[in-house]
Design a protein around this motif. Structure first.
Motif, PDB file in Angstrom:
ATOM      1  N   LEU A  59      20.481 -20.655  -1.812  1.00  0.00           N
ATOM      2  CA  LEU A  59      19.748 -19.614  -2.560  1.00  0.00           C
ATOM      3  C   LEU A  59      19.031 -18.656  -1.612  1.00  0.00           C
ATOM      4  O   LEU A  59      19.012 -17.444  -1.847  1.00  0.00           O
ATOM      5  CB  LEU A  59      18.713 -20.261  -3.486  1.00  0.00           C
ATOM      6  CG  LEU A  59      19.204 -20.871  -4.785  1.00  0.00           C
ATOM      7  CD1 LEU A  59      18.039 -21.481  -5.561  1.00  0.00           C
ATOM      8  CD2 LEU A  59      19.901 -19.838  -5.645  1.00  0.00           C
ATOM      9  N   ILE A  60      18.435 -19.207  -0.551  1.00  0.00           N
ATOM     10  CA  ILE A  60      17.747 -18.356   0.438  1.00  0.00           C
ATOM     11  C   ILE A  60      18.744 -17.391   1.078  1.00  0.00           C
ATOM     12  O   ILE A  60      18.478 -16.198   1.230  1.00  0.00           O
ATOM     13  CB  ILE A  60      17.047 -19.214   1.516  1.00  0.00           C
ATOM     14  CG1 ILE A  60      15.893 -20.009   0.899  1.00  0.00           C
ATOM     15  CG2 ILE A  60      16.537 -18.347   2.662  1.00  0.00           C
ATOM     16  CD1 ILE A  60      15.280 -21.039   1.826  1.00  0.00           C
ATOM     17  N   PRO A  63       6.258 -11.792  -9.959  1.00  0.00           N
ATOM     18  CA  PRO A  63       5.445 -12.268 -11.092  1.00  0.00           C
ATOM     19  C   PRO A  63       4.842 -13.656 -10.858  1.00  0.00           C
ATOM     20  O   PRO A  63       3.757 -13.955 -11.343  1.00  0.00           O
ATOM     21  CB  PRO A  63       6.430 -12.278 -12.268  1.00  0.00           C
ATOM     22  CG  PRO A  63       7.781 -12.364 -11.641  1.00  0.00           C
ATOM     23  CD  PRO A  63       7.672 -11.649 -10.321  1.00  0.00           C
ATOM     24  N   GLY A  64       5.528 -14.513 -10.102  1.00  0.00           N
ATOM     25  CA  GLY A  64       4.998 -15.852  -9.819  1.00  0.00           C
ATOM     26  C   GLY A  64       3.735 -15.795  -8.982  1.00  0.00           C
ATOM     27  O   GLY A  64       2.783 -16.542  -9.213  1.00  0.00           O
ATOM     28  N   VAL A  65       3.718 -14.912  -7.992  1.00  0.00           N
ATOM     29  CA  VAL A  65       2.541 -14.753  -7.130  1.00  0.00           C
ATOM     30  C   VAL A  65       1.376 -14.226  -7.961  1.00  0.00           C
ATOM     31  O   VAL A  65       0.250 -14.741  -7.883  1.00  0.00           O
ATOM     32  CB  VAL A  65       2.835 -13.798  -5.944  1.00  0.00           C
ATOM     33  CG1 VAL A  65       1.586 -13.555  -5.117  1.00  0.00           C
ATOM     34  CG2 VAL A  65       3.954 -14.347  -5.081  1.00  0.00           C
ATOM     35  N   ILE A  66       1.630 -13.216  -8.762  1.00  0.00           N
ATOM     36  CA  ILE A  66       0.588 -12.626  -9.608  1.00  0.00           C
ATOM     37  C   ILE A  66       0.046 -13.676 -10.582  1.00  0.00           C
ATOM     38  O   ILE A  66      -1.160 -13.786 -10.784  1.00  0.00           O
ATOM     39  CB  ILE A  66       1.141 -11.390 -10.355  1.00  0.00           C
ATOM     40  CG1 ILE A  66       1.486 -10.290  -9.329  1.00  0.00           C
ATOM     41  CG2 ILE A  66       0.144 -10.881 -11.386  1.00  0.00           C
ATOM     42  CD1 ILE A  66       2.336  -9.163  -9.869  1.00  0.00           C
ATOM     43  N   TYR A 107       2.782 -20.648  -4.148  1.00  0.00           N
ATOM     44  CA  TYR A 107       2.808 -19.314  -3.550  1.00  0.00           C
ATOM     45  C   TYR A 107       1.500 -19.021  -2.806  1.00  0.00           C
ATOM     46  O   TYR A 107       1.499 -18.385  -1.756  1.00  0.00           O
ATOM     47  CB  TYR A 107       3.038 -18.239  -4.609  1.00  0.00           C
ATOM     48  CG  TYR A 107       4.444 -18.203  -5.158  1.00  0.00           C
ATOM     49  CD1 TYR A 107       5.550 -18.217  -4.316  1.00  0.00           C
ATOM     50  CD2 TYR A 107       4.674 -18.142  -6.529  1.00  0.00           C
ATOM     51  CE1 TYR A 107       6.838 -18.174  -4.826  1.00  0.00           C
ATOM     52  CE2 TYR A 107       5.963 -18.097  -7.038  1.00  0.00           C
ATOM     53  CZ  TYR A 107       7.041 -18.110  -6.189  1.00  0.00           C
ATOM     54  OH  TYR A 107       8.308 -18.063  -6.695  1.00  0.00           O
ATOM     55  N   MET A 108       0.387 -19.494  -3.355  1.00  0.00           N
ATOM     56  CA  MET A 108      -0.905 -19.240  -2.705  1.00  0.00           C
ATOM     57  C   MET A 108      -0.971 -19.904  -1.328  1.00  0.00           C
ATOM     58  O   MET A 108      -1.533 -19.342  -0.399  1.00  0.00           O
ATOM     59  CB  MET A 108      -2.066 -19.730  -3.577  1.00  0.00           C
ATOM     60  CG  MET A 108      -2.253 -18.959  -4.872  1.00  0.00           C
ATOM     61  SD  MET A 108      -2.561 -17.192  -4.619  1.00  0.00           S
ATOM     62  CE  MET A 108      -0.936 -16.515  -4.850  1.00  0.00           C
ATOM     63  N   ASP A 109      -0.380 -21.089  -1.211  1.00  0.00           N
ATOM     64  CA  ASP A 109      -0.322 -21.742   0.106  1.00  0.00           C
ATOM     65  C   ASP A 109       0.439 -20.867   1.094  1.00  0.00           C
ATOM     66  O   ASP A 109       0.025 -20.680   2.233  1.00  0.00           O
ATOM     67  CB  ASP A 109       0.331 -23.121   0.011  1.00  0.00           C
ATOM     68  CG  ASP A 109      -0.612 -24.197  -0.502  1.00  0.00           C
ATOM     69  OD1 ASP A 109      -1.836 -23.945  -0.543  1.00  0.00           O
ATOM     70  OD2 ASP A 109      -0.127 -25.280  -0.868  1.00  0.00           O
ATOM     71  N   LYS A 114      11.931 -18.987  -6.069  1.00  0.00           N
ATOM     72  CA  LYS A 114      11.449 -20.309  -6.465  1.00  0.00           C
ATOM     73  C   LYS A 114      12.643 -21.147  -6.875  1.00  0.00           C
ATOM     74  O   LYS A 114      13.572 -20.655  -7.516  1.00  0.00           O
ATOM     75  CB  LYS A 114      10.464 -20.191  -7.625  1.00  0.00           C
ATOM     76  CG  LYS A 114       9.795 -21.491  -7.978  1.00  0.00           C
ATOM     77  CD  LYS A 114       8.720 -21.287  -9.022  1.00  0.00           C
ATOM     78  CE  LYS A 114       8.001 -22.588  -9.285  1.00  0.00           C
ATOM     79  NZ  LYS A 114       6.910 -22.417 -10.234  1.00  0.00           N
ATOM     80  N   ALA A 115      12.622 -22.420  -6.491  1.00  0.00           N
ATOM     81  CA  ALA A 115      13.704 -23.331  -6.886  1.00  0.00           C
ATOM     82  C   ALA A 115      13.733 -23.416  -8.415  1.00  0.00           C
ATOM     83  O   ALA A 115      12.692 -23.608  -9.035  1.00  0.00           O
ATOM     84  CB  ALA A 115      13.485 -24.705  -6.281  1.00  0.00           C
ATOM     85  N   PRO A 116      14.908 -23.257  -9.020  1.00  0.00           N
ATOM     86  CA  PRO A 116      14.988 -23.302 -10.483  1.00  0.00           C
ATOM     87  C   PRO A 116      14.686 -24.675 -11.080  1.00  0.00           C
ATOM     88  O   PRO A 116      14.336 -24.780 -12.243  1.00  0.00           O
ATOM     89  CB  PRO A 116      16.419 -22.871 -10.788  1.00  0.00           C
ATOM     90  CG  PRO A 116      17.170 -23.000  -9.511  1.00  0.00           C
ATOM     91  CD  PRO A 116      16.185 -22.955  -8.396  1.00  0.00           C
ATOM     92  N   VAL A 117      14.826 -25.732 -10.279  1.00  0.00           N
ATOM     93  CA  VAL A 117      14.478 -27.076 -10.736  1.00  0.00           C
ATOM     94  C   VAL A 117      13.531 -27.708  -9.726  1.00  0.00           C
ATOM     95  O   VAL A 117      13.575 -27.378  -8.539  1.00  0.00           O
ATOM     96  CB  VAL A 117      15.728 -27.984 -10.938  1.00  0.00           C
ATOM     97  CG1 VAL A 117      16.554 -27.507 -12.116  1.00  0.00           C
ATOM     98  CG2 VAL A 117      16.575 -28.057  -9.696  1.00  0.00           C
TER      99      VAL A 117
END
Length: 198
Positions: free
Chosen positions: A33-34, A129-132, A165-167, A19-22
């Protein structure tokens, strides 16, 4: 998100996230980052085959408006990723089918005796954790008042909040369905009435 597939068992594993930090990060920085994240998989069996991008990434920016994205001077998010070494494919956007596919993959079917007849075919690693977090907060639109809801049909769409993330999960499940559907759902065509084409 990084997905792994077991095509033989038709299972999808979500094993890593980025995820982008900003919020408003420059595309070149996010592409970097990728690449760093991809570089961390060296030595493993993981090599991403493609990177999906939302179709909205094709829209020209407000300064340079060109209808043809193939032009070198076009400024779109997708072209910026390409200029920074990240090739992308466009996702298939069909919200209803995507949601249905995710639900189908998460569903567990049991027999009357409690045995699992159909296990889930979508799994999320603890490293995401973001997806969850988004799975537990995914919510549906509702009308502003009960009087409005009595006059209208029930809304059947998710809220556009906490759903990045759901998208991606919907897009990937839809891509997997389309990819496997092309291979499995072809049928032999038999003419009932020769000469007519029917």
């Amino acid at each position: 998100l990084l997905f792994l597939y077991d095509r033989k068992e038709n299972k999808i594993y979500i094993c890593d996230e980025l995820k982008a930090p900003v919020e408003s990060m420059i595309v070149s920085d996010f592409a970097r980052l990728i690449k760093l994240k991809r570089g961390s998989y060296k030595g493993s069996m993981v090599k991403p085959l493609y990177c999906q991008i939302d179709t909205s990434a094709m829209k020209p920016d407000v300064i340079f408006k060109h209808p043809d994205e193939d032009r070198e001077d076009t400024h779109t998010i997708r072209m910026e990723f390409l200029r920074n070494g990240i090739e992308t494919i466009l996702c298939t956007k069909d919200n209803a089918v995507g949601l249905s596919e995710v639900k189908s993959r998460l569903k567990i079917v049991r027999t009357l005796s409690g045995e699992v007849k159909k296990a889930p075919s979508l799994y999320v690693f603890k490293t995401c954790p973001g997806v969850i977090w988004e799975f537990s907060r995914y919510s549906w639109d509702s009308y502003s008042s009960s009087k409005t809801s009595e006059k209208n049909e029930v809304l059947n769409r998710p809220k556009k909040k906490d759903d990045h993330y759901m998208d991606i999960v919907k897009y990937e499940c839809l891509k997997m369905k389309n990819d496997t559907g092309l291979q499995t759902e072809t049928q032999e065509y038999l003419e009932n009435y020769p000469g007519t084409g029917y």
